[in-house]
Design an enzyme around this catalytic site. Structure first.
Site, mmCIF file in Angstrom:
data_model
loop_
_atom_site.group_PDB
_atom_site.id
_atom_site.type_symbol
_atom_site.label_atom_id
_atom_site.label_comp_id
_atom_site.label_asym_id
_atom_site.label_seq_id
_atom_site.Cartn_x
_atom_site.Cartn_y
_atom_site.Cartn_z
ATOM 1 N N VAL A 1 -66.660 -23.325 82.049
ATOM 2 C CA VAL A 1 -66.309 -23.882 80.746
ATOM 3 C C VAL A 1 -67.547 -24.058 79.878
ATOM 4 C CG1 VAL A 1 -65.238 -25.839 79.561
ATOM 5 C CG2 VAL A 1 -64.347 -25.069 81.760
ATOM 6 N N GLY B 1 -63.145 -20.227 87.223
ATOM 7 C CA GLY B 1 -63.793 -19.951 85.953
ATOM 8 C C GLY B 1 -64.861 -20.969 85.629
ATOM 9 N N ASP C 1 -52.294 -32.189 90.008
ATOM 10 C CA ASP C 1 -53.690 -32.266 90.457
ATOM 11 C C ASP C 1 -54.428 -33.395 89.740
ATOM 12 O OD1 ASP C 1 -55.951 -31.547 91.866
ATOM 13 O OD2 ASP C 1 -56.579 -30.022 90.419
ATOM 14 N N ILE D 1 -70.913 -25.682 80.818
ATOM 15 C CA ILE D 1 -70.921 -27.119 81.082
ATOM 16 C C ILE D 1 -70.445 -27.376 82.503
ATOM 17 C CG2 ILE D 1 -70.014 -29.348 80.320
ATOM 18 C CD1 ILE D 1 -71.848 -27.981 78.336
ATOM 19 N N ALA D 2 -69.654 -26.462 83.028
ATOM 20 C CA ALA D 2 -69.153 -26.616 84.397
ATOM 21 C C ALA D 2 -68.718 -25.269 84.938
ATOM 22 C CB ALA D 2 -67.991 -27.589 84.419
ATOM 23 N N ALA D 3 -68.732 -25.159 86.268
ATOM 24 C CA ALA D 3 -68.261 -23.948 86.933
ATOM 25 C C ALA D 3 -67.460 -24.343 88.154
ATOM 26 C CB ALA D 3 -69.437 -23.063 87.336
ATOM 27 N N ALA D 4 -66.290 -23.746 88.305
ATOM 28 C CA ALA D 4 -65.443 -24.001 89.473
ATOM 29 C C ALA D 4 -65.001 -22.664 90.041
ATOM 30 C CB ALA D 4 -64.255 -24.877 89.096
ATOM 31 N N SER D 5 -63.997 -22.683 90.906
ATOM 32 C CA SER D 5 -63.650 -21.470 91.649
ATOM 33 C C SER D 5 -63.064 -20.377 90.769
ATOM 34 C CB SER D 5 -62.671 -21.815 92.772
ATOM 35 O OG SER D 5 -61.523 -22.442 92.251
#
Length: 711
Positions: free
Chosen positions: A230, A228, A379, A222-226
């Site tokens: 999800v 990991g 954050d 559903i999402a990708a960041a630095s």
């Protein structure tokens, strides 16, 4: 990285430049799910339950559809066991150690050289441009342009430098305002890694097949960041919808190598760059330690549990549950939260919600985090603060947390008092208590800089003062002098600036300071801490005189806080007055009590005089039809204003929701103490003397009326 079901796109994950997808498949039919039969045969179905200190489950309508099978919450013992099992799975989680990364990456010179050349190639050109700007006198002119370039370079260099840039964006003592603003825009924006690797990681970390754990899972992240990516999934045993965060393969290795190289640069800066007074190496190590903590998802889960325990007692705050038996150092399973990004104003308002109400909830919760318990979410960008359909504010992503030391919490409130009083010398001294300055630094040169900025800023009222303007001005002062801003304070500034920025989407006139002031007022009025009691005295007394307008304003603002209590506001003050060491304060209070009592008595006389028919005034008041008292007009007006002000203050106390005449009972008990009786006697004596003097003046005016000025 954070999750949300967007109102317009279906499934949406909000975060730092995240990709969006919304498909779902059955686990059993996915080509990615290869079931390890031998492992499945030996594995029992794990009954994972979220941690909540044994309280009964209270399903949230925003996150638990009616069709979901409700699970029975475990008792505390079972829950602690589940957490202990998760900790066991994270037993080999890495802890940042400069010595260990030096030993590891120092033995891989070719790998380190290749990455060094990559970094130097990106930053070398930037440094050359800065040198040319300085030589040509264009540093100021090109600062915004260079800041944009640096943001783009950090983005290209990957996760470590994105995190580093985000960290620098909170350090006004290290970066000029233009750089702070640009680096704050850094977003995680890495491509996804293969789903097969993610699913294999889940099975490896939890020692269970995916089919055992989930009945369905999204085939793509559903999402990708630095750090990991999800997936959205559904637990097989309960039907609970969850978010499953999986760590990026090789990310720890890459980050370790980068910090090894960055530390080398830090050593050179400390040794050869004189104009940077901050210990850069210490700063790098502090930041690296924080990033390594984010790599341990069990630590993040514990942060979420602690945060929920401290702050989710409020009806309008939501913190997702953690599923400990499906959590490890590289896999985090938590309750799925449906909601809308806080900066999507139209989507929020279409649900009948108000952005400003949600932002104000965030501000009040943040103030409690920062100044009450000291454990705070560091954050709070729009993706980590979601508006749920039932109007709650959901906090997500607990990887980056920080703590405010207890002494610093009180020092911050005292700092606000000194700011209101424009006591710049005291403000400068506060920086010792806040650990901004070492004790050997002379604050004398700093005082004029504070005065120059704040005298201009305080031309506005608190309700008009923009928090970002305040932060930028402070940042300019911090940058010019040898300040070393602690990480917790830099994150506080960032948190409140982000919240104000979110509010400005809905109302360009919103000011976070105006929304925060009721909390500060309540703490000053009700907190029994000796430091805050002294700060309250400092705020209310000046040159031996009580400032009733300050007290009235504090009560007006404090009563806006939902937790304000008239009882809490009255009793600590009385105890302070009756303290054996409070003689100096008692003398001030006696003087003020005499003034107030006289004002009430004389005000009653004036009211009586004004209510009499004109012919009676001359008869009663010694033949004087112009006024009952030997006072100038200005003195009379001041006396009546004091009486009215005290009356308004009492009205404010009575209007408190918690006000009950019964709260006076313990106060009356306090007044039975010997010191209180002596204090009352001294006040009564003072009032008697003042009224006797007034009466004598009145008699003298009767014999020599021309000597007394008309009121």
């Amino acid at each position: 990285m954070s999750l949300v079901v967007g109102q317009s796109l279906g499934l949406t994950l909000v975060g730092d430049g995240l990709s969006l997808r919304n498909s779902k498949i059955n686990v059993g039919k996915s080509k990615f799910f290869s079931v390890n039969r031998r492992r499945l045969a030996r594995a029992a179905l794990v009954q994972a339950r979220p941690k909540e200190d044994g309280a009964a489950a209270s399903p949230s309508p925003s996150s638990r559809p009616a069709s979901v099978v409700q699970y029975r919450r475990a008792d505390l013992a079972d829950d602690l066991q589940a957490e202990a099992r998760a900790l066991g799975r994270a037993i080999d989680a890495s802890i940042y150690s400069p010595e260990l990364i030096a030993r590891k990456h120092g033995s891989q010179p070719f790998k380190a050289l290749r990455r060094s050349l990559e970094i130097l190639g990106a930053l070398g050109g930037f440094a050359l441009k800065l040198g040319i700007d300085q030589k040509q006198g264009n540093l100021e002119k090109n600062m915004k342009k260079r800041a944009i370039e640096l943001r783009r370079i950090f983005t290209r260099l990957g996760p470590t430098f994105v995190k580093l840039g985000q960290g620098l964006s909170t350090r006004p003592d290290l970066c000029p305002p233009d750089y702070l603003e640009e680096l704050a825009e850094l977003q995680d924006a890495l491509p996804t890694f293969p789903d097969a690797e993610a699913f294999a990681c889940i099975e490896r970390e939890l020692d269970l097949s995916l089919e055992t754990i989930f009945s369905s899972v999204s085939p793509e992240p559903i999402a990708a960041a630095s750090l990991g990516q999800v997936y959205k999934a559904q637990l097989r045993y309960s039907g609970q919808v969850v978010a499953v965060k999986v760590q990026r393969p090789g990310i720890e290795e890459a980050i370790g190598l980068d910090f090894y190289l960055i530390r080398g640069v830090g050593k050179l800066i400390n040794k050869y760059v004189d104009f940077i007074t901050t210990d850069v190496l210490t700063l790098i190590d502090e930041f690296a330690c924080r990033v390594y903590q984010e790599l341990n998802y069990v630590q993040e889960a514990q942060n979420a549990r602690r945060f929920k325990k401290l702050y989710a007692d409020k009806a309008d705050v939501l913190v997702p549950d953690i599923f400990w038996d499906y959590t490890s150092r590289k896999v985090l399973t938590m309750e799925w939260v449906e909601g809308t990004k806080l900066n999507e104003q139209l989507a929020i308002e279409s649900q009948g919600l108000k952005v400003l109400d949600l932002v104000n909830t965030g501000i009040q919760c943040s103030l409690r985090q920062l100044l009450e318990y000291g454990f705070f979410h560091a954050d709070p960008h729009p993706g980590n603060l979601l508006a749920t359909p039932d109007g709650k504010l959901a906090f997500l992503d607990f990887g980056m947390m920080s703590e405010t030391p207890e002494e610093a919490r009180f020092a911050i409130i005292g700092h606000v008092v000194h700011l209101v009083n424009r006591d710049y010398e005291a403000m400068a001294r506060d920086y010792y208590a806040l650990k901004f300055l070492s004790p050997d630094v002379d604050v004398t040169p700093i005082i004029p800089a504070l005065r120059d900025f704040f005298d201009d800023a305080l031309n506005y009222t608190v309700s008009e003062l923009n928090f970002k303007t305040l932060v930028d001005g402070l940042g300019a002062v911090f940058y010019q002098y040898p300040f070393n801003v602690p990480p917790y304070y830099a994150l506080i500034l960032r948190s409140l600036t982000v919240l104000e920025g979110l509010a400005l989407y809905a109302d360009p006139n919103f000011k976070v300071l105006a929304a925060s002031y009721p909390y500060f007022a309540k703490r000053l009025l009700t907190d029994p801490n000796p430091y805050l009691r002294d700060a309250l005295i400092e705020l209310l007394f000046k040159d031996g005189k009580f400032r009733w307008n300050r007290l009235e304003n504090l009560l007006q603002q404090g009563s806006k806080d939902r937790d304000f209590s008239a009882k809490d506001a009255l009793q600590p003050v009385l105890k302070l007055l009756l303290d054996p060491n409070g003689e100096e304060l008692r003398l001030l209070v006696i003087k003020e009590a005499v003034r107030v009592s006289e004002a009430i008595a004389l005000g009653t006389v004036v009211d009586t005089y004004n209510s009499l028919p004109e012919f009676l005034r001359s008869l009663v008041f010694n033949g004087n039809g112009n006024g009952p008292l030997t006072m100038s007009t200005a003195e009379l007006q001041s006396t009546l204003e004091l009486r009215d002000q005290v009356s308004r203050i009492w009205g404010l106390l009575q209007s408190s929701e918690s006000f009950d005449p019964a709260i006076l009972q313990p106060i009356l008990q306090v007044l039975q103490q010997p010191e209180a009786r002596r204090l009352g006697g001294r006040v009564a004596g003072g009032v008697g003397q003042r009224l006797a003097a007034r009466f004598l003046q009145q008699l003298l005016r009767a014999t020599t009326p021309s000597s007394a000025p008309s009121p």
